[in-house]
Design a protein around this motif. Structure first.
Motif, PDB file in Angstrom:
ATOM      1  N   TYR A  21      61.393  58.039  33.445  1.00  0.00           N
ATOM      2  CA  TYR A  21      61.456  57.851  34.892  1.00  0.00           C
ATOM      3  C   TYR A  21      62.654  58.691  35.347  1.00  0.00           C
ATOM      4  O   TYR A  21      63.799  58.278  35.174  1.00  0.00           O
ATOM      5  CB  TYR A  21      61.695  56.385  35.244  1.00  0.00           C
ATOM      6  N   LYS A  54      65.839  58.822  33.148  1.00  0.00           N
ATOM      7  CA  LYS A  54      65.855  57.651  32.266  1.00  0.00           C
ATOM      8  C   LYS A  54      64.632  57.646  31.342  1.00  0.00           C
ATOM      9  O   LYS A  54      63.501  57.746  31.799  1.00  0.00           O
ATOM     10  CB  LYS A  54      65.849  56.380  33.113  1.00  0.00           C
ATOM     11  N   ALA A  96      62.129  55.696  29.117  1.00  0.00           N
ATOM     12  CA  ALA A  96      61.667  54.311  28.954  1.00  0.00           C
ATOM     13  C   ALA A  96      60.944  54.114  27.625  1.00  0.00           C
ATOM     14  O   ALA A  96      60.934  53.010  27.075  1.00  0.00           O
ATOM     15  CB  ALA A  96      60.756  53.929  30.112  1.00  0.00           C
ATOM     16  N   SER A 141      62.538  42.346  26.721  1.00  0.00           N
ATOM     17  CA  SER A 141      62.320  42.774  28.097  1.00  0.00           C
ATOM     18  C   SER A 141      62.979  44.132  28.335  1.00  0.00           C
ATOM     19  O   SER A 141      64.118  44.361  27.929  1.00  0.00           O
ATOM     20  CB  SER A 141      62.915  41.712  29.028  1.00  0.00           C
ATOM     21  N   GLY A 142      62.239  45.028  28.960  1.00  0.00           N
ATOM     22  CA  GLY A 142      62.794  46.340  29.298  1.00  0.00           C
ATOM     23  C   GLY A 142      62.656  47.386  28.205  1.00  0.00           C
ATOM     24  O   GLY A 142      63.132  48.515  28.361  1.00  0.00           O
ATOM     25  N   CYS A 143      61.998  47.047  27.096  1.00  0.00           N
ATOM     26  CA  CYS A 143      61.925  48.019  25.993  1.00  0.00           C
ATOM     27  C   CYS A 143      60.807  49.052  26.202  1.00  0.00           C
ATOM     28  O   CYS A 143      60.693  49.997  25.424  1.00  0.00           O
ATOM     29  CB  CYS A 143      61.780  47.332  24.640  1.00  0.00           C
ATOM     30  N   GLY A 144      59.976  48.865  27.236  1.00  0.00           N
ATOM     31  CA  GLY A 144      58.978  49.882  27.547  1.00  0.00           C
ATOM     32  C   GLY A 144      57.534  49.490  27.280  1.00  0.00           C
ATOM     33  O   GLY A 144      56.639  50.336  27.346  1.00  0.00           O
ATOM     34  N   LYS A 145      57.279  48.209  27.022  1.00  0.00           N
ATOM     35  CA  LYS A 145      55.900  47.760  26.730  1.00  0.00           C
ATOM     36  C   LYS A 145      54.955  48.063  27.902  1.00  0.00           C
ATOM     37  O   LYS A 145      53.902  48.672  27.726  1.00  0.00           O
ATOM     38  CB  LYS A 145      55.868  46.257  26.429  1.00  0.00           C
ATOM     39  N   SER A 146      55.321  47.606  29.100  1.00  0.00           N
ATOM     40  CA  SER A 146      54.438  47.797  30.258  1.00  0.00           C
ATOM     41  C   SER A 146      54.293  49.287  30.583  1.00  0.00           C
ATOM     42  O   SER A 146      53.199  49.749  30.935  1.00  0.00           O
ATOM     43  CB  SER A 146      54.984  47.062  31.481  1.00  0.00           C
ATOM     44  N   THR A 147      55.375  50.020  30.461  1.00  0.00           N
ATOM     45  CA  THR A 147      55.325  51.463  30.731  1.00  0.00           C
ATOM     46  C   THR A 147      54.327  52.132  29.797  1.00  0.00           C
ATOM     47  O   THR A 147      53.513  52.960  30.215  1.00  0.00           O
ATOM     48  CB  THR A 147      56.731  52.074  30.548  1.00  0.00           C
TER      49      THR A 147
HETATM   50  N1  LIG Z   1      58.977  52.357  38.285  1.00  0.00           N
HETATM   51  C1  LIG Z   1      60.081  52.461  37.542  1.00  0.00           C
HETATM   52  N2  LIG Z   1      61.076  53.311  37.917  1.00  0.00           N
HETATM   53  C2  LIG Z   1      62.196  53.437  37.161  1.00  0.00           C
HETATM   54  N3  LIG Z   1      62.440  52.757  36.025  1.00  0.00           N
HETATM   55  C3  LIG Z   1      61.482  51.891  35.607  1.00  0.00           C
HETATM   56  C4  LIG Z   1      60.263  51.698  36.344  1.00  0.00           C
HETATM   57  N4  LIG Z   1      59.517  50.767  35.691  1.00  0.00           N
HETATM   58  C5  LIG Z   1      60.224  50.416  34.607  1.00  0.00           C
HETATM   59  N5  LIG Z   1      61.411  51.069  34.559  1.00  0.00           N
HETATM   60  C6  LIG Z   1      62.447  50.961  33.525  1.00  0.00           C
HETATM   61  O1  LIG Z   1      61.859  51.368  32.296  1.00  0.00           O
HETATM   62  C7  LIG Z   1      62.290  50.527  31.227  1.00  0.00           C
HETATM   63  C8  LIG Z   1      61.075  49.889  30.576  1.00  0.00           C
HETATM   64  O2  LIG Z   1      60.504  48.973  31.497  1.00  0.00           O
HETATM   65  P1  LIG Z   1      59.150  48.178  31.194  1.00  0.00           P
HETATM   66  O3  LIG Z   1      58.148  49.148  30.680  1.00  0.00           O
HETATM   67  O4  LIG Z   1      58.813  47.408  32.417  1.00  0.00           O
HETATM   68  O5  LIG Z   1      59.614  47.219  30.006  1.00  0.00           O
HETATM   69  P2  LIG Z   1      58.901  45.899  29.408  1.00  0.00           P
HETATM   70  O6  LIG Z   1      57.497  45.832  29.907  1.00  0.00           O
HETATM   71  O7  LIG Z   1      58.986  46.080  27.909  1.00  0.00           O
HETATM   72  O8  LIG Z   1      59.727  44.738  29.858  1.00  0.00           O
HETATM   73  C9  LIG Z   1      63.248  49.504  31.844  1.00  0.00           C
HETATM   74  O9  LIG Z   1      64.569  49.984  31.669  1.00  0.00           O
HETATM   75  C10 LIG Z   1      62.880  49.512  33.313  1.00  0.00           C
HETATM   76  O10 LIG Z   1      63.973  49.205  34.130  1.00  0.00           O
END
Ligand SMILES: Nc1ncnc2c1ncn2[C@@H]1O[C@H](COP(=O)(O)OP(=O)(O)O)[C@@H](O)[C@H]1O
Ligand SMILES: [Mg+2]
Length: 133
Positions: free
Chosen positions: A24, A27, A29, A49-55
């Protein structure tokens, strides 16, 4: 993807990531993920949380394209096809790769119309059948 583009071979991974990274802006992810997801099985991705699973999951149907400044490196294959190749039709891809989110995200319509939305969109149920009690 239409049938002609379905270049699956036996024993091939359904989804395969090779040194796949997602950023992103500046940054990072997802850092060079390499993994193989077979078809017909349940695969869980576990991590803090925040490790990039959803991304990572969003990348499988190119949903991160909607985030300005988001870019990828490496390769992510779906049935052998590079999902980030310019030839991929994203609308067709999203018909094949669905996502269910942690939080419900209804359309600004009635509860009935939200429930009926999927079957109506796919033409599986007639309007009359949708409304039948
Ligand atoms: N739309 C976005 N813009 C910028 N940073 C993002 C966005 N979505 C997620 N992040 C960042 O990317 C990293 C991974 O997030 P995410 O994939 O949501 O993690 P998880 O699903 O494992 O909790 C986190 O540091 C989060 O803050
Ligand atoms: Mg998440």
């Amino acid at each position: 993807m239409n049938k002609d583009e379905d270049n699956r071979t036996e024993n091939q991974s359904h989804v395969e990531a090779a040194e796949f990274s997602i950023f992103y802006g500046a940054k990072q992810a997802v850092n060079r993920a390499t993994l193989s997801i077979p078809s017909g099985e349940v695969t869980a991705i576990i991590g803090p949380s925040g490790c990039g699973k959803s991304t990572f999951l969003r990348a499988i149907n190119r949903m991160n394209d909607l985030v300005p400044g988001c870019r990828t490196e490496g390769r992510l294959l779906f049935d052998g096809q590079d999902l980030y190749s310019p030839h991929v039709d994203v609308v067709t891809l999203r018909r094949r790769v669905g996502m269910v989110f942690q939080r419900a995200n209804p359309f600004p319509k009635s509860i009935f119309d939200n429930v009926a939305y999927g079957p109506r969109l796919h033409g599986r149920v007639s309007r009359a059948d949708c409304g039948r009690k």
